[in-house]
Enzyme design. Structure first.
Site, PDB file in Angstrom:
ATOM      1  N   CYS A  71       0.844  -1.187   0.000  1.00 54.47           N
ATOM      2  CA  CYS A  71       0.000   0.000   0.000  1.00 54.47           C
ATOM      3  C   CYS A  71       0.882   1.241   0.000  1.00 54.47           C
ATOM      4  CB  CYS A  71      -0.885  -0.035   1.246  1.00 54.47           C
ATOM      5  SG  CYS A  71      -1.635   1.525   1.669  1.00 54.47           S
ATOM      6  N   GLU A  72       0.649   2.120  -0.951  1.00 57.68           N
ATOM      7  CA  GLU A  72       1.474   3.320  -1.046  1.00 57.68           C
ATOM      8  C   GLU A  72       1.163   4.339   0.044  1.00 57.68           C
ATOM      9  OE1 GLU A  72      -0.888   6.072  -4.319  1.00 57.68           O
ATOM     10  OE2 GLU A  72       0.503   4.566  -5.059  1.00 57.68           O
ATOM     11  N   HIS A  73       0.073   4.145   0.760  1.00 62.72           N
ATOM     12  CA  HIS A  73      -0.285   5.096   1.820  1.00 62.72           C
ATOM     13  C   HIS A  73       0.343   4.754   3.167  1.00 62.72           C
ATOM     14  CE1 HIS A  73      -3.991   5.545  -0.880  1.00 62.72           C
ATOM     15  NE2 HIS A  73      -3.165   6.537  -1.134  1.00 62.72           N
ATOM     16  N   HIS A  74       0.514   3.462   3.450  1.00 61.08           N
ATOM     17  CA  HIS A  74       1.005   3.042   4.771  1.00 61.08           C
ATOM     18  C   HIS A  74       2.233   2.149   4.715  1.00 61.08           C
ATOM     19  CE1 HIS A  74      -3.392   3.777   5.222  1.00 61.08           C
ATOM     20  NE2 HIS A  74      -2.934   4.541   6.195  1.00 61.08           N
ATOM     21  N   GLN A 112      -4.785  -0.673  -4.996  1.00 60.12           N
ATOM     22  CA  GLN A 112      -5.340  -1.797  -5.739  1.00 60.12           C
ATOM     23  C   GLN A 112      -6.081  -1.340  -6.999  1.00 60.12           C
ATOM     24  OE1 GLN A 112      -7.320  -4.759  -3.353  1.00 60.12           O
ATOM     25  NE2 GLN A 112      -8.620  -5.388  -5.050  1.00 60.12           N
ATOM     26  N   HIS A 140      -6.057  -6.189   2.867  1.00 61.32           N
ATOM     27  CA  HIS A 140      -5.126  -5.089   3.087  1.00 61.32           C
ATOM     28  C   HIS A 140      -4.718  -5.023   4.552  1.00 61.32           C
ATOM     29  CE1 HIS A 140      -5.624  -2.942  -0.856  1.00 61.32           C
ATOM     30  NE2 HIS A 140      -6.541  -3.891  -0.927  1.00 61.32           N
ATOM     31  N   CYS A 142      -3.216  -2.703   5.970  1.00 57.01           N
ATOM     32  CA  CYS A 142      -3.461  -1.377   6.533  1.00 57.01           C
ATOM     33  C   CYS A 142      -4.856  -1.301   7.157  1.00 57.01           C
ATOM     34  CB  CYS A 142      -3.262  -0.279   5.487  1.00 57.01           C
ATOM     35  SG  CYS A 142      -4.237  -0.457   3.990  1.00 57.01           S
TER      36      CYS A 142
END
Length: 182
Positions: A71-74, A112, A140, A142
């Site tokens: 995940c590019e956010h977390h 995703q 996920h 996250c």
């Protein structure tokens, strides 16, 4: 990258001289390099001219391709399976190349939704097919390990291009072969 991991571990309050952590920055850097090796690959090298003439115009489906991404956010993993189908238009792609295309994009920092679209667009472009459909089902970390902590959620995304978008019977055949109800 090794220095960055050392700083992160220290910022957590850990002692890098503790026996269990002595080589952790090096191992973490090596692991992260592997988890993001899709940035150092390209489609042409992956496909490697593995396109073969074919009179088939029937759907080709590769189902349950294992998929691991970050995940590019977390910077936490999401794990699942990818289903890829296309309608050949004079040539077919070597079977393993489809899984390699999935990995090429999955081994990058991702969401995703974008991953699903990238795979579909690439398979469609490489094969010059009449259409391509991709469905990804993933869990996920996250969502599971932090935040709402929901352990049983499953995210499903789809990308339907060409005849998979414009022709309902083609879309239905794809979903039927996957045994996914509409």
């Amino acid at each position: 990258m090794e220095d960055a991991f050392a700083r992160i571990i220290t910022a957590c309050g850990e002692d890098l001289n503790r026996p269990g952590l002595l080589d952790t920055p090096k191992r973490a850097a090596k692991a992260f390099e592997f988890l993001t090796h899709g940035y150092r690959q390209n489609v042409e090298d992956i496909v490697n001219n593995a396109l073969f003439p074919s009179d088939s115009s029937e759907m080709v489906l590769v189902q349950d391709i294992e998929m691991y991404s970050m995940c590019e956010h977390h910077l936490l993993p999401f794990i699942g399976k990818c289903h890829v189908a296309y309608i050949p238009n004079g040539k077919v792609l070597g079977l393993s190349k489809i899984a390699r295309i999935v990995d090429l994009y999955a081994r990058r920092l991702q969401i995703q939704e974008q991953l699903t679209t990238q795979i579909a667009q690439t398979v469609m472009e490489v094969t010059e097919s009449e259409g391509c459909g991709v469905i990804i089902e993933a869990q996920h970390m996250c969502m599971m390990m932090r935040g709402v902590e929901k352990q049983n959620s499953l995210m499903k995304t789809s990308a339907m291009l060409g005849s998979f978008r414009s022709n309902q019977p083609t879309r239905n055949e794809f979903l039927s072969l996957l045994k996914i109800s509409r």
